[in-house]
Design an enzyme around this catalytic site. Structure first.
Site, PDB file in Angstrom:
ATOM      1  N   CYS A 236       1.760  11.174   0.724  1.00 22.62           N
ATOM      2  CA  CYS A 236       3.211  11.386   0.851  1.00 22.62           C
ATOM      3  C   CYS A 236       3.506  12.794   0.349  1.00 22.62           C
ATOM      4  O   CYS A 236       4.060  12.974  -0.732  1.00 22.62           O
ATOM      5  CB  CYS A 236       3.990  10.343   0.045  1.00 22.62           C
ATOM      6  SG  CYS A 236       3.503   8.621   0.359  1.00 22.62           S
ATOM      7  N   ALA A 238       5.147  15.838   1.447  1.00 20.73           N
ATOM      8  CA  ALA A 238       6.287  16.758   1.522  1.00 20.73           C
ATOM      9  C   ALA A 238       7.090  16.750   0.222  1.00 20.73           C
ATOM     10  O   ALA A 238       7.199  15.712  -0.433  1.00 20.73           O
ATOM     11  CB  ALA A 238       7.186  16.368   2.699  1.00 20.73           C
ATOM     12  N   GLY A 240       5.395  19.593  -0.445  1.00 19.88           N
ATOM     13  CA  GLY A 240       4.120  20.305  -0.540  1.00 19.88           C
ATOM     14  C   GLY A 240       3.813  20.957  -1.869  1.00 19.88           C
ATOM     15  O   GLY A 240       2.785  21.634  -1.992  1.00 19.88           O
ATOM     16  N   LYS A 242       2.908  19.618  -4.869  1.00 16.45           N
ATOM     17  CA  LYS A 242       1.672  19.087  -5.463  1.00 16.45           C
ATOM     18  C   LYS A 242       0.472  19.424  -4.593  1.00 16.45           C
ATOM     19  O   LYS A 242      -0.614  19.741  -5.100  1.00 16.45           O
ATOM     20  CB  LYS A 242       1.806  17.570  -5.668  1.00 16.45           C
ATOM     21  CG  LYS A 242       2.681  17.202  -6.849  1.00 16.45           C
ATOM     22  CD  LYS A 242       2.721  15.713  -7.105  1.00 16.45           C
ATOM     23  CE  LYS A 242       3.529  14.986  -6.070  1.00 16.45           C
ATOM     24  NZ  LYS A 242       4.964  15.377  -6.055  1.00 16.45           N
ATOM     25  N   ASP A 260       2.988  13.182   6.071  1.00 15.29           N
ATOM     26  CA  ASP A 260       4.368  12.733   5.929  1.00 15.29           C
ATOM     27  C   ASP A 260       4.766  12.003   7.199  1.00 15.29           C
ATOM     28  O   ASP A 260       4.166  12.209   8.263  1.00 15.29           O
ATOM     29  CB  ASP A 260       5.321  13.898   5.653  1.00 15.29           C
ATOM     30  CG  ASP A 260       6.637  13.409   5.049  1.00 15.29           C
ATOM     31  OD1 ASP A 260       6.717  13.288   3.813  1.00 15.29           O
ATOM     32  OD2 ASP A 260       7.578  13.103   5.812  1.00 15.29           O
ATOM     33  N   ASP A 305       2.214   9.912  -4.019  1.00 14.17           N
ATOM     34  CA  ASP A 305       3.486  10.126  -4.718  1.00 14.17           C
ATOM     35  C   ASP A 305       4.556   9.459  -3.859  1.00 14.17           C
ATOM     36  O   ASP A 305       5.182  10.085  -3.023  1.00 14.17           O
ATOM     37  CB  ASP A 305       3.751  11.625  -4.877  1.00 14.17           C
ATOM     38  CG  ASP A 305       5.000  11.901  -5.688  1.00 14.17           C
ATOM     39  OD1 ASP A 305       5.140  11.317  -6.774  1.00 14.17           O
ATOM     40  OD2 ASP A 305       5.846  12.700  -5.231  1.00 14.17           O
ATOM     41  N   CYS A 356       8.848   9.695  -9.191  1.00 18.04           N
ATOM     42  CA  CYS A 356       9.782  10.462 -10.017  1.00 18.04           C
ATOM     43  C   CYS A 356      10.914   9.545 -10.482  1.00 18.04           C
ATOM     44  O   CYS A 356      12.082   9.909 -10.420  1.00 18.04           O
ATOM     45  CB  CYS A 356      10.315  11.679  -9.265  1.00 18.04           C
ATOM     46  SG  CYS A 356      11.183  11.303  -7.735  1.00 18.04           S
TER      47      CYS A 356
END
Length: 404
Positions: A236, A238, A240, A242, A260, A305, A356
């Protein structure tokens, strides 16, 4: 058009259309204002009025004798941004707040509405230091820090009231940009100028010497322990950030497949990679929850992520706290992505699951369920919940290792 008028228009539109503030500001602000200081003030007024919406409405209702349903929506927006200035921006004179509110309400609505706004604001100014709040600590926190009941309840159930209070307070503090030096382009002796808003840094950003990346996001990339020459999947990826940090750690060797589900977000990855000089990234359109049998056991490292509620990034996106999500549906998606990601890891390979958000159901509970149902994986280190602070956003990071 001046900053307060622009802010009122934008707040009105955001509330009317249930839009995300960041997108509306990005798409509309430059057309409304040209002066950088005016833009900065308008942005502060929009985000602040959204961040403290519940508190501002509480104050309004203490002094308002008219039912909210009978107030013009634009007038409601003017009251919010005006009350925000009175209670949170000490450097703005109270008279200026009232005068500007009257001007823009007269222009956009009518003199009657402007008179109402003027009277309410002046009453607030007179009684400002005598406003009372509920004695109940939870209710008071919900008003003064401006959070919906469901969110404070969620954090209290997960971490206890005192931690929930700490999270709420820190999530209301906007943070400055966090920069990372990109050694794929920057010389080894490159040093960030102490003034992060300096022209030198703007030039360094354009040239790819530095990039903006929250420390929590950096920690997630570092947890992958990527090595030179490996084959890595960013499921996952986008926009970009990481992915490109992983490319730096690999020194542009090996291969990173960056995925993505949306083509326009893949373009964001390509743009970031081009600016930062990350040359070992291959972008691919892919649904993270859909199983690709040709990828089974192929990758040395996988990072997922996953899409999440974003409850760790409220400091920069305050409207998140006013949007209660379908957590059951979201957790199902997260689990399905993780379950799929686990199939792609080689024996002795590693997988990082990150979000997050600050929410056990999306974090620890997902990992616990996945490990219970897949005995081929074990925890590789501790699960890490980063809570929001002045230095970084809230972030969850967990590394798993495939043992057979």
């Amino acid at each position: 058009m001046r900053a307060r008028e622009a802010a009122a228009e934008l707040l009105y539109e955001i509330e009317r259309d249930k839009s995300y503030a960041s997108l509306v500001l990005k798409n509309k602000l430059s057309a409304m204002l040209s002066d950088s200081r005016e833009k900065a003030l308008a942005t502060e007024l929009v985000y602040g009025s959204i961040r403290y919406k519940k508190h501002l409405d509480y104050i309004r209702d203490l002094f308002c004798k008219i039912k909210l349903s009978k107030l013009d929506p634009y007038t409601v927006a003017v009251l919010r941004l005006s009350l925000y200035q009175l209670f949170y921006l000490e450097n703005i004179p109270q008279s200026a707040v009232c005068n500007e509110a009257v001007k823009i309400t007269t222009k956009r609505v009518n003199k009657g509405a402007a008179g109402f706004v003027n009277g309410l604001l002046r009453s607030v100014i007179r009684e400002k230091d005598r406003i009372s709040y509920p004695e109940n600590e939870t209710k008071k926190l919900g008003i003064t820090e401006s959070y919906p009941k469901w969110l404070l309840t969620l954090w209290t159930e997960d971490y206890g009231f005192e931690k929930a209070k700490e999270i709420a307070i820190h999530s209301n503090k906007p943070k400055g940009a966090s920069y990372r030096i990109n050694y794929l382009k920057a010389p080894s002796n490159f040093v960030l100028p102490p003034d992060l808003e300096s022209p030198q840094n703007e030039k360094a950003f354009r040239e790819g010497f530095i990039t903006v990346q929250d420390k929590g996001s950096q920690t997630a990339a570092e947890a992958l322990e990527a090595e030179r020459g490996q084959t890595i999947l960013d499921l996952c990826a986008a926009p970009g950030g990481k992915t490109c940090y992983i490319a730096q750690m690999m020194q542009n060797t090996g291969e990173i497949i960056a995925c993505d589900i949306h083509p326009h977000r893949l373009e964001l990855i390509r743009q970031t990679a081009n600016r930062l000089g990350a040359e070992n990234i291959k972008c691919m359109l892919n649904d993270g929850a859909a199983d690709r049998t040709e990828w089974h056991g192929k990758f040395d490292r996988v990072i997922a992520d996953v899409p999440c509620s974003g409850l760790g990034v409220i400091s920069g996106k305050p409207d998140i706290k006013w949007r209660k999500q379908d957590f059951d549906k979201l957790c199902d998606l997260q689990y399905n992505i993780l379950k799929t990601a686990m199939r792609y890891v080689k024996k002795d390979g590693k997988l990082v699951y990150s979000t997050c958000t600050v929410h056990r159901a999306e974090n620890e509970d997902i990992i616990t369920k996945a490990l219970a149902e897949n005995k081929n994986f074990v925890l590789d280190g501790e699960m890490t919940q980063l809570f929001p602070t002045d230095e970084h956003d809230g972030f969850f990071i967990c590394r798993l290792k495939r043992c057979e």
